[in-house]
Design a protein around this motif. Sequence first.
Motif, PDB file in Angstrom:
ATOM      1  N   PHE A 199      12.526 -20.067 -41.947  1.00  0.00           N
ATOM      2  CA  PHE A 199      11.811 -20.991 -42.827  1.00  0.00           C
ATOM      3  C   PHE A 199      10.578 -20.377 -43.493  1.00  0.00           C
ATOM      4  CE2 PHE A 199      13.932 -23.636 -39.599  1.00  0.00           C
ATOM      5  CZ  PHE A 199      14.733 -24.412 -40.433  1.00  0.00           C
ATOM      6  N   GLY A 200      10.321 -19.116 -43.198  1.00  0.00           N
ATOM      7  CA  GLY A 200       9.180 -18.435 -43.795  1.00  0.00           C
ATOM      8  C   GLY A 200       7.999 -18.408 -42.841  1.00  0.00           C
ATOM      9  N   PRO A 201       7.410 -17.227 -42.602  1.00  0.00           N
ATOM     10  CA  PRO A 201       6.291 -17.129 -41.662  1.00  0.00           C
ATOM     11  C   PRO A 201       5.088 -17.975 -42.070  1.00  0.00           C
ATOM     12  CG  PRO A 201       6.616 -15.060 -42.848  1.00  0.00           C
ATOM     13  CD  PRO A 201       7.796 -15.913 -43.139  1.00  0.00           C
ATOM     14  N   LYS A 202       4.867 -18.122 -43.362  1.00  0.00           N
ATOM     15  CA  LYS A 202       3.727 -18.924 -43.814  1.00  0.00           C
ATOM     16  C   LYS A 202       3.878 -20.381 -43.383  1.00  0.00           C
ATOM     17  CE  LYS A 202       1.182 -20.322 -47.969  1.00  0.00           C
ATOM     18  NZ  LYS A 202       0.992 -20.081 -49.416  1.00  0.00           N
ATOM     19  N   ASN A 203       5.062 -20.958 -43.587  1.00  0.00           N
ATOM     20  CA  ASN A 203       5.277 -22.369 -43.262  1.00  0.00           C
ATOM     21  C   ASN A 203       5.164 -22.634 -41.766  1.00  0.00           C
ATOM     22  OD1 ASN A 203       5.772 -22.980 -45.976  1.00  0.00           O
ATOM     23  ND2 ASN A 203       7.949 -22.510 -45.786  1.00  0.00           N
ATOM     24  N   ILE A 204       5.748 -21.755 -40.964  1.00  0.00           N
ATOM     25  CA  ILE A 204       5.694 -21.949 -39.508  1.00  0.00           C
ATOM     26  C   ILE A 204       4.276 -21.732 -38.986  1.00  0.00           C
ATOM     27  CG2 ILE A 204       6.612 -21.169 -37.294  1.00  0.00           C
ATOM     28  CD1 ILE A 204       8.574 -22.704 -39.083  1.00  0.00           C
ATOM     29  N   TYR A 205       3.582 -20.761 -39.561  1.00  0.00           N
ATOM     30  CA  TYR A 205       2.190 -20.518 -39.164  1.00  0.00           C
ATOM     31  C   TYR A 205       1.331 -21.758 -39.440  1.00  0.00           C
ATOM     32  CZ  TYR A 205      -2.508 -18.474 -39.215  1.00  0.00           C
ATOM     33  OH  TYR A 205      -3.838 -18.209 -38.982  1.00  0.00           O
ATOM     34  N   LEU A 206       1.471 -22.352 -40.618  1.00  0.00           N
ATOM     35  CA  LEU A 206       0.676 -23.526 -40.975  1.00  0.00           C
ATOM     36  C   LEU A 206       1.017 -24.715 -40.078  1.00  0.00           C
ATOM     37  CD1 LEU A 206       0.770 -23.307 -44.883  1.00  0.00           C
ATOM     38  CD2 LEU A 206      -1.189 -22.853 -43.392  1.00  0.00           C
ATOM     39  N   ALA A 207       2.298 -24.883 -39.755  1.00  0.00           N
ATOM     40  CA  ALA A 207       2.692 -25.970 -38.855  1.00  0.00           C
ATOM     41  C   ALA A 207       2.074 -25.791 -37.473  1.00  0.00           C
ATOM     42  CB  ALA A 207       4.216 -26.035 -38.747  1.00  0.00           C
ATOM     43  N   GLY A 208       2.120 -24.555 -36.967  1.00  0.00           N
ATOM     44  CA  GLY A 208       1.525 -24.279 -35.661  1.00  0.00           C
ATOM     45  C   GLY A 208       0.030 -24.489 -35.651  1.00  0.00           C
ATOM     46  N   LEU A 209      -0.631 -24.099 -36.731  1.00  0.00           N
ATOM     47  CA  LEU A 209      -2.082 -24.258 -36.820  1.00  0.00           C
ATOM     48  C   LEU A 209      -2.475 -25.730 -36.812  1.00  0.00           C
ATOM     49  CD1 LEU A 209      -4.798 -22.886 -37.077  1.00  0.00           C
ATOM     50  CD2 LEU A 209      -4.426 -22.681 -39.545  1.00  0.00           C
ATOM     51  N   ALA A 210      -1.676 -26.568 -37.487  1.00  0.00           N
ATOM     52  CA  ALA A 210      -1.943 -28.007 -37.489  1.00  0.00           C
ATOM     53  C   ALA A 210      -1.791 -28.585 -36.081  1.00  0.00           C
ATOM     54  CB  ALA A 210      -0.998 -28.710 -38.463  1.00  0.00           C
TER      55      ALA A 210
END
Length: 497
Positions: A71-82
């Motif tokens: 799904f793209g590292p950016k999207n998963i990173y942002l989800a985890g950060l939230a």
Amino acid sequence: MSTQRNPWPALYALVFGFFMILLDMTIVAVANTAIMKSLNADVSQVIWVTSAYLLAYAVPLLVTGRLGDRFGPKNIYLAGLAVFTLASLWCTMSNSIDMLIAARAVQGLGAALMTPQTMAVITRTFPPEKRGAAMGLWGGAAGLATLVGPILGGVLVDWQGWRWIFCVNIPIGILAFALALWLVPSLPTHKHKFDLVGVALSGVGMFLLVFGIQEGNTYNWDPAIWTVIVAGIAVLILFVVNQARNTGEPLVPLRLLRDRSFALSNLAIASMGAAVTASMVPAYLYLEAVRGYSSTQSAFVFAPMAIVSGVLAPLAGKFADRVPAWVIPTAGFSLNSAATITFAALMTTTSPIILLALVGVVMGIGSAGVWAPLASVATRNLPLQLAGAGAGVYNTTRQIASALGSAGISALIAARMESHGLGSLNGSDSVGTAGALPASILDKFSASLGQSMYLPGVILLIGVVSSMLISRTRTESRALASPTSAPAGNEVLRTTG
């Protein structure tokens, strides 16, 4: 016309958030006594505040690396950060030890979503010859966070109380989210099948093993506890067999382990992860409960260690590109092991604190030679299509070892205390306040903690041996690559105009 995008701003943004989640691995160590008093918990319970985070962090890493590829590292990173930031708010609102442990587990899940994405972005955007410098920044953040965490935690605990070690994550998390949204590019995605059976087996096996080790002393190591431990080992063995027989897309591609550098780097980083978490608990209990130091004073004993590690880590990462891969990690592990064993021997009621601080400086020098060079060695041969899986395995190894280290030191401290006739001290004993412990038990309590501290020193010897066996050359064949693999270079980020 096409131009290659500079990958450094994206890495800066990712490392900012990465630093925050790694702070939470060790920031609680200095707050343990305050949490024990505030929530009326005992030693075994308060160590679960760290273990729950580490376990929830470790188990999902194998699949979250793949999620980044899909799904793209950016999207998963942002989800985890939230998730991480919201869980931090939950931690500040916890009014019982059980609620705090649950909130920390959710925090760990958020961290698991974030971590592999940082390492995968480096692998996918930096060419191999420049990866050492990038990993120097990444590894420097990892090493520095594990050392700065207790210092920052001590200041916050003495200033506003233990809840503030979680409260500060909220504004930092919001800022990190904004930076990542702005600076991190959207990389190409790759379709993956998710090994749900592998996820279930690894999760159940790790939980049973960690729970059994950490709670063994609480249940007097009765047959039920040994059954839990054996069951955990059996499930993990079944997991490995399942991965070996998986003809589709296993959670852990075992062909990763064909690369000698990757396999040995994983073993070495496991020893580092276990040793760091295992050493924090007895070290800070000693300074606070035996020497009567406040949280801030205890943390500043190790301030020189954090400063030295932070300054030297990026330099070690750059230098690692110029020498055989085994040299710097071997030296780093050797210094760390020797210093940790020396620190254990000095954990008496009368040892000069300045001497302990100097030993800490040696630990800092050793740590600088481990984090960045090992990460660079582990990823240097990974083909692009295995970037997420490789990052997931590497970080999983470190985090699982950290969880086991936390569980192991909890069991060992409890066992040593019992052998000295101390039983289990809890919040009602006011552990950690100056003069709170009767003089008659100070020597026994100090001896229990000092004897426990030898465990991380011995564990670090595994890192010494593993590092010495890493390939003697700077390059080796791409044994991991399939016939259709792309070379392990950078995944070019281009804008066209």
